[in-house]
Enzyme design. Structure first.
Site, short mmCIF file in Angstrom:
data_model
loop_
_atom_site.label_atom_id
_atom_site.label_comp_id
_atom_site.label_asym_id
_atom_site.label_seq_id
_atom_site.Cartn_x
_atom_site.Cartn_y
_atom_site.Cartn_z
N ARG A 60 -1.00 4.08 -11.51
CA ARG A 60 -0.30 4.89 -10.24
C ARG A 60 0.72 5.77 -10.99
NH1 ARG A 60 0.24 0.65 -5.04
NH2 ARG A 60 -1.61 -0.50 -5.84
N GLU A 121 -2.76 -11.32 1.77
CA GLU A 121 -1.37 -11.32 2.35
C GLU A 121 -1.25 -12.72 3.10
OE1 GLU A 121 -0.89 -7.99 4.92
OE2 GLU A 121 -2.19 -7.13 3.52
P1 TTP Z 1 -3.75 -3.73 -0.69
O1 TTP Z 1 -2.91 -4.90 -0.44
O2 TTP Z 1 -3.70 -2.90 0.35
O3 TTP Z 1 -3.55 -3.15 -2.02
P2 TTP Z 1 -3.54 -3.56 -3.36
O4 TTP Z 1 -2.91 -5.12 -3.41
O5 TTP Z 1 -4.31 -3.21 -4.31
O6 TTP Z 1 -1.96 -2.81 -3.76
P3 TTP Z 1 -0.40 -2.88 -3.34
O7 TTP Z 1 0.27 -3.33 -4.57
O8 TTP Z 1 -0.10 -1.36 -2.81
O9 TTP Z 1 -0.43 -3.96 -2.30
O10 TTP Z 1 -5.09 -4.21 -0.76
C1 TTP Z 1 -5.52 -5.68 -1.19
C2 TTP Z 1 -6.84 -5.57 -1.87
O11 TTP Z 1 -8.03 -5.11 -1.13
C3 TTP Z 1 -7.13 -4.41 -3.03
O12 TTP Z 1 -6.63 -4.85 -4.34
C4 TTP Z 1 -8.58 -3.98 -3.16
C5 TTP Z 1 -8.92 -4.43 -1.51
N1 TTP Z 1 -9.09 -3.02 -0.66
C6 TTP Z 1 -10.18 -2.57 -0.91
O13 TTP Z 1 -11.09 -3.03 -1.23
N2 TTP Z 1 -10.28 -1.34 -0.07
C7 TTP Z 1 -9.27 -0.79 0.54
O14 TTP Z 1 -9.22 0.42 1.21
C8 TTP Z 1 -8.03 -1.41 0.56
C9 TTP Z 1 -6.78 -0.85 0.96
C10 TTP Z 1 -8.04 -2.68 -0.43
CA CA Z 2 -2.48 -6.30 1.35
#
Ligand code: TTP
Ligand code: CA
Ligand code: CA
EC number: 2.7.7.7
Length: 573
Positions: A60, A121
């Site tokens: 990033r 989460e």
């Molecule tokens: P997120 O929690 O939205 O993102 P992240 O964990 O990658 O990054 P951050 O540190 O900002 O929380 O999503 C969790 C996982 O879900 C991510 O690693 C991959 C998957 N995902 C997808 O496959 N498609 C998507 O559009 C999003 C938002 C997430």
């Molecule tokens: Ca998430």
């Protein structure tokens, strides 16, 4: 519609924990040589190096974003390491990540009531733990406060770098004259820091957290300082936090309701809502939603943390954006078969491992039609009782699809309109299983349970094809995460790099309960009752627009020939 729940007068301590760049961390644990390197997980395909779905914080910093294609990411950051998402049945296989998420849940669940909200989460209700700490070992009595605690961000406190900042945090946490609410939050800060350290030790994953008096505020806070940090929302900081918060960033206001607030009332931030009385908001949006809006403007939310460690539903989905949109019944059936197979596998392991059964099967799709006037019509979602067994699920899913398509196309669906014939295209498909319950204890055998239960009907879509109202805001978790669909819309078929507007085709079980009780409308006959659906995400229409711009003229004759030919044969009564 959202439901207003009054907050209890007793202060609660709620945490929202979200894993940092989760899929990347899972892959880095598997391949430790990738740690510390700019890394992204990509859903690979030959078109521009596939779509990114998770991006490490190192990447990033080089300007790599989730919305990029693999090739774009390499251009922005030549040293980027791209890891391909595992694939099964021609689509992304998320089992590895689901399992990793479960590891985290099992650690966090020891601390109090724990709700798994998505693949990465959880919400925790730490009220009891915080109250015990306050009674037995209040922060003010602690001689040593852990470094991780001192790194916490406390909203409303000015942040200066270095030791001064940590001293300020220490003072805040150890204040003797703090009110009980803040004291409980201080205990929460200590508990969550400890939990995050434990997660790191046992799983090697870092996470970020929000700590507040309710779920809504905790969720808002968890994403404010990432990665590997925690943010606290004292009661005194709530108004300031909400006053400048764009309305669409609010969980549950990402969709239609948020748009209506913007366009009909000119509200841009949550703080703007404060100008409206509860009665005024109720006049516009009904009693419940009006009160709910009035409450959230003040940071009030009584929504409880559900004690739920297992998903509320299972889903399997895939998008077919841009030129990959499906245009024949046979390809739709092919993909529904793949999705149903995956769903059935997950239902079987849920049954085996957790002794749970699901009773409703739902089909969601996003689609568009060639005729402009109708291009905004939503593809209806349909539900029926769920029958266990791959072939049964496949059969039922396809029946649901056909029923939905008939309704979508309308009575003149496959008849020529003037000189043109109307065509359809499917840009997203998902099947999900919901209304999952435990098999009652004391049931001596699962087979006997099935035999005695009418939840598993003997015939498919037996006159009980149900319309399904796509999620209302209150019933979903993931819908707050609005993602840009523009780039996605131009992608060939991909499974995971998606928007989380609903329904979520790629990651359908990302904290979503696709069918909540009230959403399913019984339909006594095959005659489908029309129920207006909340947006099948704007994705359908956006995809529609973009695709049309790019490809429509080129493709239209071929589409018309192929899909209408089939529709004439198979869909007309
Ligand atoms: P997120 O929690 O939205 O993102 P992240 O964990 O990658 O990054 P951050 O540190 O900002 O929380 O999503 C969790 C996982 O879900 C991510 O690693 C991959 C998957 N995902 C997808 O496959 N498609 C998507 O559009 C999003 C938002 C997430
Ligand atoms: Ca998430
Ligand atoms: Ca995350």
């Amino acid at each position: 519609m959202p439901v207003a729940r009054p907050e209890t007068s007793d202060a609660r301590v709620i945490a929202h924990v979200d894993m940092d760049c989760f899929y990347v961390q899972v892959e880095q644990r598997k391949q430790p040589e990738l740690r510390g390197l700019p890394t992204a997980v990509v859903q690979y395909n030959e078109w521009q190096g596939g779509g990114l779905i998770a991006v490490s914080y190192e990447a990033r910093k080089c300007g790599v974003k989730r919305s990029m294609r693999g090739d774009e990411a390499k251009a922005a950051c030549p040293q980027i390491q791209l890891v391909q998402v595992p694939v099964a049945r021609g689509k992304a296989d998320l089992n590895l990540y689901r399992g990793a998420g479960s590891e985290v849940v099992s650690i966090l669940a020891k601390s109090g009531k724990c709700e798994r909200a998505s693949i990465d989460e959880v919400y925790l209700d730490l009220t009891d733990a915080a109250e015990s700490m306050l009674a037995d070992a209040p922060p003010e009595s602690l001689e040593l406060i852990d470094e991780e605690v001192l790194k916490s961000h406390i909203l409303g406190m000015s942040r200066e770098d270095g030791d001064d900042f940590k001293e300020n945090v220490r003072d805040w946490i150890c204040r003797k004259d703090a009110d009980r609410r803040d004291k409980l939050l201080s205990c929460g800060i200590i508990i969550v820091a400890e939990l995050r350290k434990q997660v790191l030790k046992e799983t090697e994953f870092t996470c970020s957290a929000g700590i507040a008096h309710n779920k809504m505020l905790a969720k808002l806070a968890s994403g404010m300082n990432k990665p590997a940090q925690q943010t606290v929302v004292p009661y005194s900081a709530v108004q300031e936090l909400l006053s400048s918060l764009p309305i669409k960033k609010m969980k549950q206001l990402g969709g239609k309701l948020g748009t209506s607030l913007q366009t009909d009332l000119g509200i841009d931030t949550v703080g703007d809502l404060l100008q409206y009385s509860e009665t005024k908001l109720q006049e516009h949006y009904g009693i419940n939603t009006g009160t709910w809006l009035w409450n959230i403007a003040r940071g009030i939310s009584g929504e409880e943390v559900q004690g739920r460690l297992l998903p509320k539903s299972h889903g399997s989905g895939k998008t077919f954006p841009g030129p990959r949109a499906l245009k024949s019944l046979s390809t739709v059936q092919h993909w529904l078969n793949q999705l149903s197979e995956e769903l059935s596998e997950r239902l079987s392991s849920d049954l085996e491992q957790n002794k749970r059964i699901a009773s409703t099967l739902t089909l969601h799709a996003s689609a568009f039609k060639s005729r402009d006037s109708d291009s905004h019509k939503k593809f209806p979602s349909k539900s029926c009782p769920l029958r266990y067994g791959v072939t049964k699920i496949q059969e039922d899913a396809f029946n649901l699809f056909q029923a939905a398509l008939r309704e979508y196309m309308g009575p003149f669906g496959s008849k020529p309109q003037g000189n043109k014939q109307e065509t359809w295209r499917i840009t997203g498909l998902s099947v999900s299983a919901s209304k999952i319950v435990d098999i009652p204890s004391g049931t001596s055998s699962i087979m006997r349970y099935f035999q005695s239960e009418s939840t598993v009907p003997s015939r498919s879509a037996d006159g009980c094809v149900q319309d399904h109202v796509a999620m209302t805001p209150s019933a979903s978790e993931g819908c707050s995460e609005q993602r840009s669909t523009e780039t996605q819309a131009a992608m060939p078929e991909e499974d995971t790099g998606v928007t989380y507007t609903l329904p979520n085709f790629e990651n359908p079980d990302k904290g979503i309960d696709p069918v909540s009780e009230k959403d399913v409308v019984s339909c006594p006959s095959n005659e489908a009752t029309h129920v207006s659906t909340q947006s099948e995400s704007n994705k359908g229409t956006q995809t529609n627009r973009i695709w049309r711009k790019m490809n429509y003229s080129k493709e239209k004759n071929r589409v018309r020939d192929l899909s209408l030919g089939l529709m004439h044969k198979k869909l007309l009564p």
